[in-house]
Scaffold this motif. Structure first.
Motif, PDB file in Angstrom:
ATOM      1  N   SER A   1      34.293  54.686  32.368  1.00 42.36           N
ATOM      2  CA  SER A   1      33.919  53.771  33.437  1.00 42.36           C
ATOM      3  C   SER A   1      35.094  52.837  33.703  1.00 42.36           C
ATOM      4  N   LYS A   2      35.266  52.448  34.954  1.00 40.80           N
ATOM      5  CA  LYS A   2      36.410  51.619  35.355  1.00 40.80           C
ATOM      6  C   LYS A   2      35.923  50.382  36.094  1.00 40.80           C
ATOM      7  N   LYS A   3      36.654  49.300  35.920  1.00 41.30           N
ATOM      8  CA  LYS A   3      36.354  48.066  36.638  1.00 41.30           C
ATOM      9  C   LYS A   3      37.670  47.460  37.090  1.00 41.30           C
ATOM     10  N   VAL A   4      37.817  47.299  38.401  1.00 41.73           N
ATOM     11  CA  VAL A   4      39.032  46.729  38.989  1.00 41.73           C
ATOM     12  C   VAL A   4      38.691  45.355  39.546  1.00 41.73           C
ATOM     13  N   PHE A   5      39.461  44.331  39.143  1.00 39.71           N
ATOM     14  CA  PHE A   5      39.232  42.959  39.593  1.00 39.71           C
ATOM     15  C   PHE A   5      40.267  42.567  40.641  1.00 39.71           C
ATOM     16  N   ILE A   6      39.799  41.889  41.694  1.00 36.57           N
ATOM     17  CA  ILE A   6      40.674  41.158  42.598  1.00 36.57           C
ATOM     18  C   ILE A   6      40.339  39.686  42.400  1.00 36.57           C
ATOM     19  N   PRO A   7      41.257  38.916  41.851  1.00 34.83           N
ATOM     20  CA  PRO A   7      40.947  37.540  41.433  1.00 34.83           C
ATOM     21  C   PRO A   7      40.810  36.605  42.622  1.00 34.83           C
ATOM     22  N   PRO A   8      40.320  35.389  42.401  1.00 30.43           N
ATOM     23  CA  PRO A   8      40.238  34.394  43.478  1.00 30.43           C
ATOM     24  C   PRO A   8      41.601  34.152  44.116  1.00 30.43           C
ATOM     25  N   GLY A   9      41.574  33.775  45.384  1.00 30.00           N
ATOM     26  CA  GLY A   9      42.799  33.551  46.145  1.00 30.00           C
ATOM     27  C   GLY A   9      42.789  34.406  47.385  1.00 30.00           C
ATOM     28  N   LYS A  10      43.835  34.291  48.201  1.00 35.43           N
ATOM     29  CA  LYS A  10      43.980  35.089  49.411  1.00 35.43           C
ATOM     30  C   LYS A  10      45.093  36.106  49.197  1.00 35.43           C
TER      31      LYS A  10
ATOM     32  N   LEU B   1      34.403  47.848  41.661  1.00 35.05           N
ATOM     33  CA  LEU B   1      35.441  47.039  42.308  1.00 35.05           C
ATOM     34  C   LEU B   1      34.884  45.635  42.471  1.00 35.05           C
ATOM     35  N   VAL B   2      35.465  44.697  41.765  1.00 38.66           N
ATOM     36  CA  VAL B   2      34.986  43.310  41.765  1.00 38.66           C
ATOM     37  C   VAL B   2      35.946  42.479  42.601  1.00 38.66           C
ATOM     38  N   VAL B   3      35.503  42.077  43.783  1.00 39.15           N
ATOM     39  CA  VAL B   3      36.337  41.284  44.689  1.00 39.15           C
ATOM     40  C   VAL B   3      35.873  39.841  44.601  1.00 39.15           C
ATOM     41  N   GLN B   4      36.687  38.993  43.992  1.00 33.86           N
ATOM     42  CA  GLN B   4      36.367  37.567  43.893  1.00 33.86           C
ATOM     43  C   GLN B   4      37.163  36.738  44.896  1.00 33.86           C
ATOM     44  N   GLY B   5      38.281  37.249  45.338  1.00 34.19           N
ATOM     45  CA  GLY B   5      39.106  36.553  46.313  1.00 34.19           C
ATOM     46  C   GLY B   5      38.863  37.061  47.723  1.00 34.19           C
ATOM     47  N   THR B   6      39.818  36.761  48.611  1.00 38.95           N
ATOM     48  CA  THR B   6      39.754  37.193  50.001  1.00 38.95           C
ATOM     49  C   THR B   6      40.888  38.170  50.263  1.00 38.95           C
TER      50      THR B   6
END
Length: 375
Positions: A29-38, A57-62
């Motif tokens: 299983s895979k989990k890719v993070f996009i951190p806070p920010g633009k 796919l975890v999108v926390q930023g923009t």
């Protein structure tokens, strides 16, 4: 952009690279993070292929697109594309911002059949067992999201954000799919909040607030000879706020398709200053660019329209304009209580043609005043 991928502990500076590495690992299983920010993203395509393990796919930023889509590596493609993926989850509270403001000014697709092709924010194709939740899709240049040829996909706590003047920006377009849910969501856009194409089966839309926009539409259907049946569409417990339509079915006249549309259920709907709260239009012909000499060949049947309340800014609250050659069958209209809020006094009514509805409970405005079968 620095992304962190769990499971096999890989740090990435490229969103595309991270997704490719995720699909390459077939048994984890895979989990890719996009951190806070633009973060600026030019374009990405994720193709799952034979990889059946879950991907998150975890999108926390923009994520922001280029305002000029010609800067994308493939200007004729979509912005974010997810194809052939099983057990995919997209979530995180982040935003996918298509930066469509300049593109809307140049969009002339309403009058130019050869208009420039503009990218969709999020294009989902051939995906199965997928959840899209707690994500905002914003200001796409074209449709906000499409979901094509997919199975068992849920949109939950999903937010579409675009102004009413944004052109051709359907919130979610779904077609050739089965078992799709859109629940507990807010869709603000310039075209259909949800548009449903052919070969659609078992869609459940519940607790969705729509507006601005053109409402929830099935169709348009019938223009292509190869189109296939639509069945099992439920729209329940939804609210429409100052939309161009509420719930709508639209089919083309003088068109080749002979598909069937059945098991439609529009129930417990609130209308706030809506034009055409409920409409079946089997003479759909935008801008009068088609031939109406022959009626639609599409058969609509088993329709329930129940518990519709609120206000309309047009005098026809329920319009059932069915086909002369294929009259609508088994239509139930129950408990309608919609008031007129137009600026000019009008006799508010329901309109029926080529249909013999069954009426149950309260009917405000009164029962259909047009003949049950038109000449």
């Amino acid at each position: 952009m620095i992304l962190y991928m769990m499971s096999f502990k890989c740090y990435c500076r490229s969103f595309t690279k991270c997704l490719k590495e995720a699909t390459a690992k077939k048994h984890e299983s895979k989990k890719v993070f996009i951190p806070p920010g633009k973060w600026t993203l030019s374009q990405v395509v994720l193709v799952g292929g034979t990889n059946k393990s879950p991907i998150e796919l975890v999108v926390q930023g923009t994520l922001e697109a280029y305002s000029d889509s010609r800067r994308m590596p493939n200007p004729d493609g979509q912005w974010i594309t997810i194809n052939y993926v099983n057990h995919f989850t997209l979530y995180g509270g982040g935003v996918l911002d298509g930066k469509g403001q300049e593109a809307w000014k140049q969009n002339d697709c309403n009058k130019n059949k050869n208009c420039a092709k503009l990218p969709i924010n999020l294009s989902l194709n051939f995906i199965n067992n997928t959840i899209i939740r707690d994500i905002t899709v914003k200001d796409s240049k074209n449709f906000q999201v499409n979901c094509i040829s997919s199975h068992n996909v849920t949109f939950q706590h999903f937010h579409v954000s675009a102004p009413g003047e944004s052109i051709n920006t359907d919130g979610i377009h779904i077609a050739r799919s089965t078992s799709i849910k859109v629940i507990d969501s807010i869709i603000e856009t310039g075209d259909d909040c949800i548009s449903i194409g052919d070969e659609s089966k078992d869609y459940h839309i519940q607790n969705v607030t729509c507006g601005p926009g053109h409402g929830i539409s099935i169709g348009s259907l019938g223009k292509g000879a190869e189109e296939k049946d639509v069945s099992g569409i439920t729209v329940i417990d939804c609210k429409f706020k100052q939309t161009q339509n509420g719930v709508r079915v639209k089919t083309w006249p003088s068109a080749p398709a002979t598909l069937k549309v059945s098991d439609l259920h529009f129930e417990n709907l609130i209308m706030e200053n809506v034009s055409n709260p409920v409409i079946i239009d089997q003479e759909y012909c935008p801008w009068n660019l088609c031939d109406k000499k022959d009626p639609s060949k599409i058969q609509i049947s088993n329709v329930s329209i129940k518990n519709i309340k609120g206000t309309s800014n047009t005098k026809e609250v329920v319009i059932l304009a069915c086909s002369k050659s294929h009259p609508c069958k088994d239509v139930t209209v129950a408990n309608i209580d919609v008031s007129y809020v137009g600026s000019v006094a009008a006799n508010v009514t329901n309109i029926c043609s080529n249909v013999q509805p069954t009426f149950v409970g309260k009917q405000n405005p009164p029962l259909c005043t047009a003949p049950a079968q038109s000449a």
